[in-house]
Design an enzyme around this catalytic site. Structure first.
Site: not given
Ligand code: UDX
Length: 437
Positions: A142-143, A250, A253, A256, A145
């Site tokens: 569930f990591l 975006g 993860c 897609k 980035e």
């Molecule tokens: C995500 C999941 O959090 C993680 O558990 C999974 O394993 C992989 O996908 P990640 O893609 O690294 O992780 O980023 P994350 O911090 O979840 O943010 C995803 C996107 O959502 C980013 O573009 C972020 O800017 C956006 N986001 C996040 C928002 O627009 N609003 C929010 O409140 C939180």
């Protein structure tokens, strides 16, 4: 224990280094000899390079291109290869998962446990277990980035999708220090373990798109989505996390994974049509920024000099996969704008993928002579930019805060025309009864 990690991208390299940190001897395997050489030399795709260097130097962590060597090395093999979106559909491309399992199964001895960590459509583990003689388990990651090491060593939970007590015991032994630190362990069958990951990502994406849909309603009514999010977030059942509205999600993860999940649900005869709307709401936020840019430039961006602050899909990352910031930048460039991008970490990746955009080495340089500024990735550095200094650099002081984190009053006081998604323009806010300070 002696463990192998197959696939040394972001997930695999992090997992390999973290397993060494837990005290195991680890062999990382990748078919790409350049990747193996880079990792062996301590060059890493995540933020904590010291962790990898420490363990490669001690010899506790090594890398190879040979599956045969990996099979002989240990008993537990983690498979961490990617599952990108297919080119011909929304579904996940399982060719790397299938080939990694097939290669390991070919060489692995009778006691080997092949543990999938990749995000896969529900049913994949069962299919692999039916195909190969080796025992299989599923242990999703569930990591996030930027926090990959932290999320691996101190996860919210461990999910062990297992078909036998032996498999569970082996995985509990692998994670013994993590479990001893109090991490909850959920044991499940294969389909449930696979679904935990897809359901978690679908929920997170839905939460973001929910607040972004509310932003659309706010835009239609003059309400303020940031105040709305704060107010509903005080309810513990809703919570404040993942309720930041803006240009949307975006990355490699969430986009897609929700498409693959909706696609898999169709195959199963279950409707997850709402996930398609979650996706559509998310993409509409990008359209909205392009629309606001046009509006602020007097109807068309042709010839306008536009500064885009941000290229990574989120801060603390140099990853530009499906980045809302670059998507907007590229569309404005296509419409004839002269676009200059700056990002603290993602410049090299952005330049390779979008060579026709302009790039500046600093935010100050990017702001020079701008007719419009778009704030699209919420790096802390951008929040610290002084509106007064920025004003002295641009041609026309007009800004769109696509992440909803800049202080509108401060920017307006410094003479900027300020617009944010889901929030009324400052003059409009007064009309709607906001208290004047
Ligand atoms: C995500 C999941 O959090 C993680 O558990 C999974 O394993 C992989 O996908 P990640 O893609 O690294 O992780 O980023 P994350 O911090 O979840 O943010 C995803 C996107 O959502 C980013 O573009 C972020 O800017 C956006 N986001 C996040 C928002 O627009 N609003 C929010 O409140 C939180």
């Amino acid at each position: 224990m002696r463990l192998t990690v197959i696939g040394t991208g972001y997930l695999g390299a992090t997992h390999a280094a973290c397993m060494a940190e837990l005290g195991h001897e680890v062999l990382g395997v990748d078919v790409d000899p350049d990747k193996v050489a880079a990792l062996q030399a301590g060059r890493v795709p995540f933020h904590e390079p010291a962790l990898l260097a420490k363990h490669t130097a001690s010899g506790r962590l090594r890398f190879t291109t040979s599956y045969e060597e990996a099979a002989a090395f240990g008993e537990v093999h983690f498979i961490c290869v990617g599952t990108p979106q297919r080119k011909d559909s929304e579904g996940a491309d399982l060719r790397y998962v299938d080939s990694a399992f097939a290669s390991m199964a070919r060489y692995a001895g009778p006691d080997a446990l092949l543990v999938g960590k990749s995000t896969v459509p529900v049913g994949t583990a069962g299919r692999l277990a039916d195909t190969h003689a080796a025992e299989i388990a599923w242990n999703p990651e569930f990591l996030r980035e930027g926090f990959a090491v932290e999320d691996t060593l101190r996860p919210d939970r461990l999910v062990l999708g297992v078909g036998s007590e032996r498999a569970e015991a082996l995985l509990r032994a692998v994670y013994a220090p993590v479990i001893a630190a109090g991490t909850p362990v959920v044991t499940a069958d294969f389909p449930t373990a696979e679904l935990v990951k897809t359901a978690a990502n679908a929920f997170l994406a839905t939460k973001i798109s929910f607040i972004n849909a509310m932003a659309e309603v706010c835009e239609a009514t003059g309400a303020d989505v940031s105040v709305l999010a704060e107010a509903i977030g005080h309810d513990d059942r809703i919570g404040k996390k993942f309720l930041r509205s803006g240009v949307g999600f975006g990355g490699g993860c969430l986009p897609k994974d929700i498409r693959a999940f909706a696609h898999r649900a169709d195959e199963l005869g279950v409707s997850l049509a709402f996930l398609r709307e979650v996706d559509a709401i998310n993409m509409r936020r990008r359209d909205r920024v392009v629309e606001l840019a046009r509006e602020l430039c007097g109807g068309a961006v042709l010839g306008a000099r536009i500064t885009v602050l941000g290229a990574a899909f989120k801060p603390d990352s140099d990853d530009i996969r499906d980045s809302p910031a670059l998507n907007v930048a590229a569309r404005l460039r296509l419409d004839g704008a002269d676009v200059t991008v700056h990002d603290p970490e993602a410049m090299d990746n952005a330049r390779k993928a979008f060579p026709l955009l302009g790039y500046a080495v600093s935010a100050e340089e990017a702001l020079g002579g701008a007719d419009l500024v778009l704030h699209l990735t919420e790096w802390p550095q951008f929040r610290e930019i002084s509106p007064d200094t920025a004003r002295s650099l641009v041609s026309r002081p007009r800004i769109v805060d696509g992440r909803g984190v800049l202080d509108a009053a401060e920017w307006v006081a410094a003479g900027w025309e300020f617009r944010a998604l889901g929030r009324p323009a400052p003059g409009e806010a007064d009309r709607m009864g906001r208290l004047k300070r």
